[in-house]
Design a protein around this motif. Structure first.
Motif, PDB file in Angstrom:
ATOM      1  N   GLY A 147       0.863  -1.189   0.000  1.00 12.34           N
ATOM      2  CA  GLY A 147       0.000   0.000   0.000  1.00 12.34           C
ATOM      3  C   GLY A 147       0.888   1.224   0.000  1.00 12.34           C
ATOM      4  N   ILE A 148       0.310   2.378  -0.250  1.00 14.95           N
ATOM      5  CA  ILE A 148       1.119   3.599  -0.291  1.00 14.95           C
ATOM      6  C   ILE A 148       0.325   4.755   0.328  1.00 14.95           C
ATOM      7  CG2 ILE A 148       0.395   4.387  -2.614  1.00 14.95           C
ATOM      8  CD1 ILE A 148       3.444   4.967  -3.140  1.00 14.95           C
ATOM      9  N   GLY A 149       1.007   5.802   0.744  1.00 12.04           N
ATOM     10  CA  GLY A 149       0.329   6.961   1.342  1.00 12.04           C
ATOM     11  C   GLY A 149      -0.408   6.539   2.603  1.00 12.04           C
ATOM     12  N   GLY A 150      -1.671   6.926   2.687  1.00  9.12           N
ATOM     13  CA  GLY A 150      -2.451   6.582   3.874  1.00  9.12           C
ATOM     14  C   GLY A 150      -2.650   5.087   4.047  1.00  9.12           C
ATOM     15  N   SER A 151      -2.432   4.331   3.008  1.00  6.27           N
ATOM     16  CA  SER A 151      -2.570   2.878   3.113  1.00  6.27           C
ATOM     17  C   SER A 151      -1.247   2.228   3.509  1.00  6.27           C
ATOM     18  CB  SER A 151      -3.068   2.306   1.782  1.00  6.27           C
ATOM     19  OG  SER A 151      -4.374   2.785   1.532  1.00  6.27           O
ATOM     20  N   LYS A 201      -7.532   2.063  -0.660  1.00  6.49           N
ATOM     21  CA  LYS A 201      -8.923   2.511  -0.525  1.00  6.49           C
ATOM     22  C   LYS A 201      -9.620   2.439  -1.887  1.00  6.49           C
ATOM     23  CE  LYS A 201     -11.837   6.282   1.005  1.00  6.49           C
ATOM     24  NZ  LYS A 201     -11.982   7.602   1.592  1.00  6.49           N
ATOM     25  N   THR A 202      -8.949   2.930  -2.908  1.00  4.57           N
ATOM     26  CA  THR A 202      -9.577   2.990  -4.234  1.00  4.57           C
ATOM     27  C   THR A 202      -9.343   1.727  -5.061  1.00  4.57           C
ATOM     28  OG1 THR A 202      -7.551   3.952  -5.080  1.00  4.57           O
ATOM     29  CG2 THR A 202      -9.283   5.489  -4.406  1.00  4.57           C
ATOM     30  N   PHE A 203      -8.334   0.973  -4.708  1.00  5.64           N
ATOM     31  CA  PHE A 203      -7.875  -0.183  -5.475  1.00  5.64           C
ATOM     32  C   PHE A 203      -7.578   0.194  -6.931  1.00  5.64           C
ATOM     33  CE2 PHE A 203      -7.029  -4.685  -5.849  1.00  5.64           C
ATOM     34  CZ  PHE A 203      -6.757  -5.038  -4.540  1.00  5.64           C
ATOM     35  N   THR A 204      -7.099   1.420  -7.114  1.00  4.90           N
ATOM     36  CA  THR A 204      -6.699   1.842  -8.462  1.00  4.90           C
ATOM     37  C   THR A 204      -5.289   2.437  -8.447  1.00  4.90           C
ATOM     38  OG1 THR A 204      -7.624   4.031  -8.072  1.00  4.90           O
ATOM     39  CG2 THR A 204      -9.059   2.470  -9.193  1.00  4.90           C
ATOM     40  N   GLY A 260      -8.297   8.164   3.655  1.00  6.66           N
ATOM     41  CA  GLY A 260      -7.093   7.326   3.538  1.00  6.66           C
ATOM     42  C   GLY A 260      -6.071   7.595   4.636  1.00  6.66           C
ATOM     43  N   ARG A 261      -5.749   8.875   4.866  1.00  9.38           N
ATOM     44  CA  ARG A 261      -4.700   9.163   5.856  1.00  9.38           C
ATOM     45  C   ARG A 261      -5.212   9.108   7.290  1.00  9.38           C
ATOM     46  NH1 ARG A 261      -5.766  12.975   2.366  1.00  9.38           N
ATOM     47  NH2 ARG A 261      -6.800  14.889   3.040  1.00  9.38           N
ATOM     48  N   PHE A 262      -6.497   8.789   7.454  1.00  6.72           N
ATOM     49  CA  PHE A 262      -7.072   8.629   8.796  1.00  6.72           C
ATOM     50  C   PHE A 262      -7.532   7.172   8.994  1.00  6.72           C
ATOM     51  CE2 PHE A 262      -7.531  12.967   7.401  1.00  6.72           C
ATOM     52  CZ  PHE A 262      -7.194  13.725   8.517  1.00  6.72           C
ATOM     53  N   MET A 345       0.278  17.757   5.451  1.00  6.15           N
ATOM     54  CA  MET A 345       0.420  18.492   4.180  1.00  6.15           C
ATOM     55  C   MET A 345      -0.610  18.034   3.152  1.00  6.15           C
ATOM     56  SD  MET A 345       4.356  19.611   3.823  1.00  6.15           S
ATOM     57  CE  MET A 345       5.312  18.156   3.932  1.00  6.15           C
ATOM     58  N   GLU A 346      -1.010  16.754   3.194  1.00  4.78           N
ATOM     59  CA  GLU A 346      -2.062  16.344   2.259  1.00  4.78           C
ATOM     60  C   GLU A 346      -3.422  16.872   2.741  1.00  4.78           C
ATOM     61  OE1 GLU A 346      -1.965  12.605  -0.420  1.00  4.78           O
ATOM     62  OE2 GLU A 346      -3.377  12.081   1.150  1.00  4.78           O
ATOM     63  N   SER A 347      -3.561  17.061   4.035  1.00  8.23           N
ATOM     64  CA  SER A 347      -4.841  17.558   4.553  1.00  8.23           C
ATOM     65  C   SER A 347      -4.988  19.063   4.364  1.00  8.23           C
ATOM     66  CB  SER A 347      -4.976  17.231   6.047  1.00  8.23           C
ATOM     67  OG  SER A 347      -4.984  15.847   6.251  1.00  8.23           O
ATOM     68  N   ASP A 495     -10.041  16.186   1.590  1.00  7.79           N
ATOM     69  CA  ASP A 495      -9.871  15.784   0.183  1.00  7.79           C
ATOM     70  C   ASP A 495      -8.399  15.947  -0.182  1.00  7.79           C
ATOM     71  OD1 ASP A 495      -9.465  18.493  -0.144  1.00  7.79           O
ATOM     72  OD2 ASP A 495     -11.359  18.879  -1.163  1.00  7.79           O
ATOM     73  N   GLN A 496      -8.023  15.585  -1.385  1.00  6.80           N
ATOM     74  CA  GLN A 496      -6.618  15.684  -1.805  1.00  6.80           C
ATOM     75  C   GLN A 496      -6.539  15.797  -3.325  1.00  6.80           C
ATOM     76  OE1 GLN A 496      -7.461  12.899   0.354  1.00  6.80           O
ATOM     77  NE2 GLN A 496      -8.302  11.934  -1.466  1.00  6.80           N
ATOM     78  N   TRP A 497      -7.267  16.783  -3.866  1.00  3.30           N
ATOM     79  CA  TRP A 497      -7.283  16.936  -5.323  1.00  3.30           C
ATOM     80  C   TRP A 497      -5.893  17.258  -5.851  1.00  3.30           C
ATOM     81  CZ3 TRP A 497     -11.860  15.335  -6.979  1.00  3.30           C
ATOM     82  CH2 TRP A 497     -12.956  15.470  -6.128  1.00  3.30           C
ATOM     83  N   GLY A 502      -0.632  15.444 -11.093  1.00  5.35           N
ATOM     84  CA  GLY A 502       0.618  14.686 -11.294  1.00  5.35           C
ATOM     85  C   GLY A 502       0.329  13.292 -11.838  1.00  5.35           C
ATOM     86  N   LYS A 503      -0.759  12.682 -11.352  1.00  9.55           N
ATOM     87  CA  LYS A 503      -1.092  11.331 -11.832  1.00  9.55           C
ATOM     88  C   LYS A 503      -1.445  11.371 -13.308  1.00  9.55           C
ATOM     89  CE  LYS A 503      -2.973   9.674  -7.424  1.00  9.55           C
ATOM     90  NZ  LYS A 503      -4.180   9.284  -6.706  1.00  9.55           N
ATOM     91  N   SER A 504      -2.231  12.372 -13.734  1.00 10.25           N
ATOM     92  CA  SER A 504      -2.644  12.367 -15.139  1.00 10.25           C
ATOM     93  C   SER A 504      -1.482  12.773 -16.040  1.00 10.25           C
ATOM     94  CB  SER A 504      -3.897  13.204 -15.356  1.00 10.25           C
ATOM     95  OG  SER A 504      -3.579  14.549 -15.474  1.00 10.25           O
TER      96      SER A 504
HETATM   97  O1  F6P Z   1      -2.477   9.853  -4.242  1.00 11.92           O
HETATM   98  C1  F6P Z   1      -2.728  10.222  -2.936  1.00 11.92           C
HETATM   99  C2  F6P Z   1      -3.520   9.172  -2.282  1.00 11.92           C
HETATM  100  O2  F6P Z   1      -4.776   9.161  -2.815  1.00 11.92           O
HETATM  101  C3  F6P Z   1      -3.587   9.329  -0.771  1.00 11.92           C
HETATM  102  O3  F6P Z   1      -4.545  10.209  -0.358  1.00 11.92           O
HETATM  103  C4  F6P Z   1      -3.846   7.936  -0.357  1.00 11.92           C
HETATM  104  O4  F6P Z   1      -3.589   7.748   0.984  1.00 11.92           O
HETATM  105  C5  F6P Z   1      -2.905   7.184  -1.261  1.00 11.92           C
HETATM  106  O5  F6P Z   1      -2.934   7.904  -2.462  1.00 11.92           O
HETATM  107  C6  F6P Z   1      -3.245   5.759  -1.510  1.00 11.92           C
HETATM  108  O6  F6P Z   1      -4.522   5.635  -2.038  1.00 11.92           O
HETATM  109  P1  F6P Z   1      -5.263   4.257  -2.041  1.00 11.92           P
HETATM  110  O7  F6P Z   1      -5.451   3.832  -0.627  1.00 11.92           O
HETATM  111  O8  F6P Z   1      -6.543   4.496  -2.741  1.00 11.92           O
HETATM  112  O9  F6P Z   1      -4.388   3.274  -2.773  1.00 11.92           O
END
Ligand code: F6P
Length: 533
Positions: A147-151, A201-204, A260-262, A345-347, A495-497, A502-504
């Motif tokens: 997982g990455i970030g909040g995950s 969280k998004t599985f994407t 995600g980050r919580f 910083m993401e919040s 949110d974290q728009w 950067g992703k796109s």
């Molecule tokens: O790209 C940022 C972000 O969406 C964070 O907010 C999130 O914690 C992380 O990526 C991982 O997202 P996900 O849990 O959907 O894989």
């Protein structure tokens, strides 16, 4: 009303900007008592912050004008405080005792939370005690958490903070898309006894899916032909269909009201619940719940997350200090600054209000840090003598070891926070050198280099020990502090728009790298040429 409160805070901060922190203890004999408190077992000292008594009063007035208490109630009541996504934000519900009832947007959720907690407990306990086994029937002895970030960051802090020094159950984390991260995590693991947990969280998320596919291939390659590898792959997500489609044999889901980050209080920390044991995970939740209770019940002037948020606002918006450093003086908390970077910083790294209007003042500072005392031998030079004033948070642990070794740690933390506050005059530096045998000319020449301006603010947070309870409380303290800051700045912290562009662009760079025509700038084109063409 809030405009007046902002103006008042800025006026007081401007007027008192040269006030000496050390002198405030004399001007206000109640300062120490006023600015120290105990919350959920943590001792917090904000008396070395820059505010004068009037500065503190103006900051508290701002909290009232920004309706911090009503906003806190709205969060705990499950209203749509994540305004841009129309979601409730209810991480406190995940750590609440069974008798407490929460609703998200009017829908009761606590029964579902409890049912899920039971399912998680049964699974974590089954994996730990060997009744749940891998594809070849062997019990597990390792978990790979992808997982990455909040995950990733929350569970990683928890595991590093609490893991036994010689764990019987290994937990390894993979976040980075660089295969080196994965290779390091898999090194030495037995594929037959390794459980893979994919957390997204998004599985994407690109990095997570790439790592998940690679680890699935590793299992397929290493396990005996015909083994049901899905038995060793578990998903944790708010999009369970996607996890199932990926091939997870078991999926633990969580709701959109968990940001995600919580999310570390949710099944996102399954790896920790397995690696540390369910009782430890429950104590972590209890520590966070104790901080929730403090946040909800304590009056503003004795409320730890509120005061910490106000100290930050006073530094950022009153005194123009746009960076903050964090120094945990316990090796096991070395990942905490990285965790805080995302949390804060993401919040709050945003520049428009909840209704999309430009914010006319500075918001989230740059947060950085390093475990103490390592940081002292790196960037503390800048904290003491650099031109920027960087407020610092010292996280101090009373007992980390049973042989007294922690004294070195907390003595250093106390010394640094005091040195930052009192500094050293040029005259004192010169006298010190003369006393040490320097000749007059050298003492005069070197004195400016050995002068410390001082008057640099810090906060101290003291944990008795790093336990599941104190760590849960510490993390929840920063979560609520981040939320209060969002309220003060009128930011939607949930949110974290800002991560999307950067992703796109990454997608178009990848497509340009594979020969497609993309509309890129000359610099990026040249870099691409240099890298691939
Ligand atoms: O790209 C940022 C972000 O969406 C964070 O907010 C999130 O914690 C992380 O990526 C991982 O997202 P996900 O849990 O959907 O894989």
């Amino acid at each position: 009303m809030a405009d007046n409160a902002w103006a008042q805070l800025q006026a007081v901060a401007e007027r008192d900007k040269d006030a000496l922190i050390a002198e405030q203890f004399t001007f206000d004999p109640q300062r120490l008592e006023r600015l120290t408190l105990t919350a959920a077992g943590l001792y917090i000292d904000l008396s070395k912050q820059s505010w004068t008594q009037q500065g503190l009063a103006a900051a508290l007035e701002l909290a009232r004008a920004r309706k911090v208490e009503a906003c806190r109630e709205a969060l705990f009541a499950g209203q749509a405080v994540n305004t841009t996504e129309g979601r409730a934000v209810l991480h406190p519900a995940l750590r609440a005792s069974p008798q407490k009832q929460f609703s998200a947007l009017g829908e009761p959720i606590s029964e579902g939370v409890m049912a899920q907690r039971e399912a998680l407990k049964a699974f974590a306990t089954g994996v730990r005690n060997g009744t749940i086994t891998g594809a070849t029937g062997k019990p597990f002895n390792a978990v790979v958490h992808i997982g990455i970030g909040g995950s990733d960051l929350g569970p990683r802090v928890v595991w590093e903070g609490l893991r036994p020094r010689q764990p019987e159950f290994l937990v390894r984390f993979v976040a980075n898309i660089d295969p080196a991260d994965r290779q390091e995590a898999l090194a030495g693991l037995d594929p037959e006894t390794t459980l893979v947990i994919i957390v997204s969280k998004t599985f994407t998320t690109l990095e997570t899916l790439a790592n998940a596919e690679a680890v699935r291939e590793w299992l397929a390659r290493e396990l005996p032909a015909g083994a049901d590898i899905a038995r060793q792959i578990v998903g944790v997500t708010a999009r369970p269909q996607k996890a199932e489609a990926f091939g997870c044999s078991r999926t633990f889901s969580f709701c959109d009201w968990v940001g995600g980050r919580f999310s570390l209080w949710s099944p996102v920390s399954l790896s920790c619940a397995i690696g540390l044991g369910w009782e430890v995970f429950e104590q972590l939740l209890a520590g966070a719940e104790a901080m929730d209770e403090h946040f909800v019940e304590a009056p503003l002037e004795k409320n730890a997350p509120v005061l910490m948020a106000l100290a930050q606002i006073y530094n950022v918006d009153g005194l123009g200090r746009t960076a903050r450093s964090v120094a945990p003086y316990a090796y096991v908390l070395r990942r905490f600054p990285a965790y805080l970077q995302q949390l804060e910083m993401e919040s709050n790294g945003k520049r428009v209000t909840r209704t999309g209007q430009p914010i006319e003042r500075m918001t989230c500072p740059v947060v950085f840090g390093e475990v103490g005392s390592n940081g002292q031998h790196a960037f503390f030079q800048q904290l003491h003598q650099g031109p920027h004033v960087v407020p610092t948070e010292f996280i101090i642990v009373r007992q980390t070891h049973d042989d007294g070794a922690e004294q070195q740690l907390w003595a250093n933390a106390l010394a640094q926070s005091r040195a930052l506050m009192v500094g050293q005059s040029e005259e004192a530096a010169r006298d010190e050198m003369l006393a040490a045998g320097y000749n007059e000319a050298d003492a005069v020449r070197l004195a400016p280099h050995k002068t410390f301006p001082g008057n640099r603010p810090s906060t101290a947070i003291v944990l008795d020990r790093v336990t599941p309870h104190t760590l849960g409380a510490l993390i929840a303290l920063f979560e609520h502090k981040t939320f209060v800051e969002g309220v003060l700045w009128d930011i939607n912290s949930f949110d974290q728009w800002g991560v999307e562009l950067g992703k796109s662009v990454a997608r178009s760079v990848m497509s340009a790298a594979s020969g497609q025509k993309e509309d890129l700038d000359p610099s990026t084109e040249a870099l691409l040429d240099h890298l691939v063409r």
